[in-house]
Design a protein around this motif. Structure first.
Motif, PDB file in Angstrom:
ATOM      1  N   LYS A   1       3.996  -6.430   6.257  1.00 14.38           N
ATOM      2  CA  LYS A   1       3.260  -5.322   6.624  1.00 14.38           C
ATOM      3  C   LYS A   1       3.318  -4.181   5.645  1.00 14.38           C
ATOM      4  CE  LYS A   1       2.177  -7.096  10.495  1.00 14.38           C
ATOM      5  NZ  LYS A   1       0.634  -7.806  10.788  1.00 14.38           N
ATOM      6  N   GLU A   2       4.287  -3.977   4.844  1.00 17.49           N
ATOM      7  CA  GLU A   2       4.481  -2.988   3.740  1.00 17.49           C
ATOM      8  C   GLU A   2       4.680  -3.414   2.491  1.00 17.49           C
ATOM      9  OE1 GLU A   2       6.909   0.192   5.273  1.00 17.49           O
ATOM     10  OE2 GLU A   2       6.697   0.017   7.468  1.00 17.49           O
ATOM     11  N   LEU A   3       4.030  -3.116   1.514  1.00 18.83           N
ATOM     12  CA  LEU A   3       4.362  -3.587   0.121  1.00 18.83           C
ATOM     13  C   LEU A   3       4.311  -2.154  -0.893  1.00 18.83           C
ATOM     14  CD1 LEU A   3       2.169  -6.504  -0.244  1.00 18.83           C
ATOM     15  CD2 LEU A   3       4.488  -6.557  -0.138  1.00 18.83           C
ATOM     16  N   SER A   4       5.055  -2.285  -1.769  1.00 16.15           N
ATOM     17  CA  SER A   4       5.251  -1.124  -2.730  1.00 16.15           C
ATOM     18  C   SER A   4       4.970  -1.730  -4.206  1.00 16.15           C
ATOM     19  CB  SER A   4       6.631  -0.510  -2.466  1.00 16.15           C
ATOM     20  OG  SER A   4       6.593   0.706  -3.751  1.00 16.15           O
ATOM     21  N   PHE A   5       3.979  -1.474  -4.905  1.00 15.92           N
ATOM     22  CA  PHE A   5       3.930  -1.859  -6.244  1.00 15.92           C
ATOM     23  C   PHE A   5       3.745  -0.415  -7.065  1.00 15.92           C
ATOM     24  CE2 PHE A   5       2.425  -5.766  -4.416  1.00 15.92           C
ATOM     25  CZ  PHE A   5       3.150  -6.740  -5.184  1.00 15.92           C
ATOM     26  N   GLY A   6       4.384   0.502  -6.841  1.00 16.08           N
ATOM     27  CA  GLY A   6       4.188   2.009  -7.538  1.00 16.08           C
ATOM     28  C   GLY A   6       4.820   1.686  -9.071  1.00 16.08           C
TER      29      GLY A   6
END
Length: 733
Positions: A232-237
């Motif tokens: 549900k949550e992804l981070s590619f910062g």
């Protein structure tokens, strides 16, 4: 029925409304309250172990509360028999474990550390080059089988800033955890080019043998496809993800993202954001801060395809102008909005974005023209009103279909809780209308809004936004005691074009057209500000009566930043600063604040934990003594460049057992002996900074405990001292 006779569950529910500091105080009342507070503190407090793991053994033994959150940061972890035995005793209840910033741990020690964490739900392995560089982590199938049983409940996996993460390591780490709902790869060296992927996988399309040399987005995408039903949550910062890669992510079958963080992704453009919004309509949290190539069309795509988004961060997106900012008026479900540091917007467009009216009763709508093109069009106000009387406006993705906009001149946003408008060219009228547009705000950031924050606008904020918990007015030099203390301004609007702070500019006294000033401009400003101060001192009773227009009306305020508000004096702190729940206060660079005001702060704000007084020139030894006596919870105290302080102030702080951070850099009248005494008397004072402090003989200190000659220090800088960790390693060699 007394409080002691209440059921245990009722007490837990009552105590859940208290903060961490309040719970710690309540736990000292009696044994029952200690048990109830311990249940809540176990989940809220994070125990951080730094520098050396040996003292952690005593921490394990002395902990009467089964803490669930543990972090090992910049620490050498050597699992001796004693450490291993104590860790097994507490590891069964650990729900969050973090190893961050070069924690020195071997692959074998990590396996030993994790195999006892049977209740672990969140695992963070951020910035661990020494652990990942060899590439042997979890290479043994027996280790993976062992951890697969103990880490079956892990739902959140953070691998941020893992420079040496490869496809093989990523496969091993994800194979031992459960079905993830959140995955963070921010700051990782990910290769998004398909050509590079073909180079490392020329014949292995199924990725049966993951690469030991590179981390490819295609390999990560295969894991996302296999776990699309739970993620549900992804981070590619802070990665080089581009529009093509974001499109590949958005079209993964059965993937319904709720949160996506893309902070500082320089390769991301408007087409990628549009394709993301079209294919992931379930998004409720989106972070596009510091994405310089995001333009107005991307904002329009968000407003058109994500009408139910709750959190949006567009901080420092330089490509967004007032044209795109107006499209945010469509997002009526927003709870958190960050549009700070936008260079090409106007005060009127910000007002429209927040749901305010614009002049001729015309509000904006979005038209989808096809082929990824959007446009704003004027909608008659009456038609918009008719649309809003029906149910929620329906969205049609066909070409030429128009979405109805928020109607009326001022449309309140009842759900908006967090609003960041820092460094925007706002007018004071826009700031004054914020309470009517977002009456439920709890966090408001107006830092560096020099023209937008004056006495009139800040009084409107203090009068109506009574739910505020955080207020940031950093650098707002236009506000004075008139606005902060709540003094009435009369019916006239303040003249912000006037020179300095004067009774005429505030609308209190009529301007005399025949009066001629013979002095310089600087003398005129000083004289006018002195007149305002005398006027306030003569009308203190009126300030007390009109407290609903000042800071005293914000009884629930917990964080207040007044850094750089140079026009504020002791009048505000003395007569309108009774904030019992205030925990953070920044009065740095407030030169008009004196002893009486700071003493009132200490008396009437007993919950203060962080106080920043950098270059607050009137801070004296008496002020520090009052702080030490009244502020029983203080943890951080910044006294940089408070030149009036002497060694007596440090002796007063010796009794503050709760102090964790102290900065006395630039306090020229202090001596190194007093610094060492306070450091010895407060064993929990982990951060002590004293740059520029001199010995009795004239030797200057650089803040790290190394004495250098004042002449030599100005010519040749001294070499950096070795960290204790490196010093121990050299001793072992």
């Amino acid at each position: 029925m007394s409080l002691q006779q209440l059921p245990h569950e009722v007490l837990v529910n009552l105590f859940s409304y208290l903060g961490v500091s309040d719970l710690q105080v309540a736990s000292c009342v009696c044994r029952l309250w200690r048990e109830v507070a311990g249940i809540l503190l176990a989940n809220r407090v994070t125990v951080m172990i730094t520098d050396d793991a040996t003292p952690a053994i005593e921490t394990f033994r002395s902990a009467t509360i089964p803490y669930c959150n543990w972090v090992f940061k910049e620490v050498d972890i050597h699992l001796t028999c004693e450490f291993r035995q104590e860790w097994r005793r507490v590891a069964g209840g650990v729900q969050y474990l973090g190893l961050a910033e070069e924690a020195d741990v071997t692959p074998r020690e990590l396996v030993t550390l994790l195999q006892s964490c049977v209740s672990l739900q969140r695992l963070s392995l951020d910035s661990l080059p020494h652990l990942l560089m060899p590439g042997t982590l979890l290479s043994d199938p027996e280790d993976r089988a062992l951890l697969s049983k103990s880490l079956a409940n892990v739902k959140h996996l953070h691998l941020a800033c893992s420079r040496y993460l490869t496809d093989a390591l990523f496969t091993r780490l994800t194979s031992v955890v459960g079905s993830l709902t959140r995955l963070s790869l921010a700051g990782c060296q990910i290769s998004f080019q398909r050509s590079l992927h073909k180079r490392f996988y020329p014949h292995d399309r199924e990725h049966k043998h993951p690469s030991e040399h590179v981390l490819t987005f295609t390999h990560i995408l295969k894991y996302i496809e296999a776990n699309a039903h739970t993620l549900k949550e992804l981070s590619f910062g802070r990665t080089y993800i581009d529009s093509e890669s974001l499109h590949r992510l958005a079209i993964v079958p059965r993937l319904k993202l709720e949160s996506l963080h893309l902070m500082s992704c320089e390769q991301l453009s408007k087409s990628g954001v549009q394709l993301l919004c079209e294919n992931q309509p379930s998004l409720t949290h989106l972070d596009l801060s510091l994405c310089s190539r995001v333009t107005d069309y991307a904002v329009m795509a968000i407003a058109y395809h994500l009408p139910h988004i709750k959190s949006l961060n567009l901080r420092r997106c330089r490509g967004i102008t007032e044209y795109g900012l107006r499209a945010l008026a469509q997002l009526s479900c927003l709870e958190e909005l960050n549009i700070s540091h936008l260079e090409n917007v106007t005060s009127e467009s910000v007002l429209v974005a927040l749901g305010g009216g614009v002049g001729n009763e015309v509000t904006e709508g979005i038209t989808y023209e096809g082929n990824g093109r959007y446009s704003l069009c004027g909608v008659n106000n009456k038609a918009a009103l008719a649309d809003t009387t029906n149910n929620d406006s329906e969205k049609n993705c066909n070409d030429g279909t128009e979405v109805s906009a928020n109607s009326g001149k001022e449309v309140a946003r009842p759900h908006l809780r967090v609003l960041n408008l820092a460094s925007l060219p706002l007018g004071w009228q826009t700031v004054a209308q914020l309470p009517s547009l977002a009456p439920s705000l709890t966090h408001l950031d107006l830092s560096m809004c020099v023209a937008g924050v004056n006495d009139k606008s800040i009084q409107a904020v203090c009068k109506s936004l009574r739910l505020l918990r955080t207020l940031n007015l950093n650098g707002c030099m236009g506000v004075s005691d008139i606005g902060l203390a709540g003094h009435g301004l009369g019916q006239r609007e303040p003249n912000i074009t006037g020179t300095g702070l004067s009774l005429e500019a505030l609308g209190i006294r009529e301007r005399d057209p025949l009066k001629v000033s013979l002095g310089s401009k600087a003398e005129q400003i000083i004289r006018q500000e002195a007149e305002v101060k005398r006027y306030l001192e003569a009308n203190v009773e009126e300030i007390v009566k009109s407290s609903e227009y000042g800071l005293a009306n914000l009884a629930g305020l917990r964080e207040l930043n007044l850094c750089g508000c140079k026009r504020m004096t002791d009048i505000t702190l003395t007569h309108s600063f009774s904030l019992r729940e205030l925990q953070y206060l920044n009065l740095s660079y407030c030169q008009g604040v004196g002893e009486s005001g700071l003493e009132a702060v200490a008396r009437y704000c007993p919950s203060l934990e962080v106080v920043m007084l950098e270059e607050c020139g009137n801070t004296t030894d008496h002020v520090v003594l009052v702080f030490a006596h009244y502020l029983r919870r203080i943890k951080t105290l910044d006294l940089q460049k408070c030149v009036q302080l002497t060694d007596d102030s440090l002796d007063s702080l010796s009794g503050c057992r709760t102090l964790r951070y102290l900065d006395v850099s630039g306090c020229r009248r202090l001596t190194l002996g007093a610094v060492r005494r306070v450091q010895a008397r407060i064993p929990l004072l982990l951060n002590l900074h004293y740059r520029g402090i001199q010995e009795a003989g004239g030797e200057e200190q650089n803040g790290e405990g190394v004495a250098v000659s004042p002449v030599a220090s100005s010519r040749i800088p001294s070499p950096p001292p070795l960290f204790p960790k490196l010093r121990r390693k050299r001793g072992r060699r």
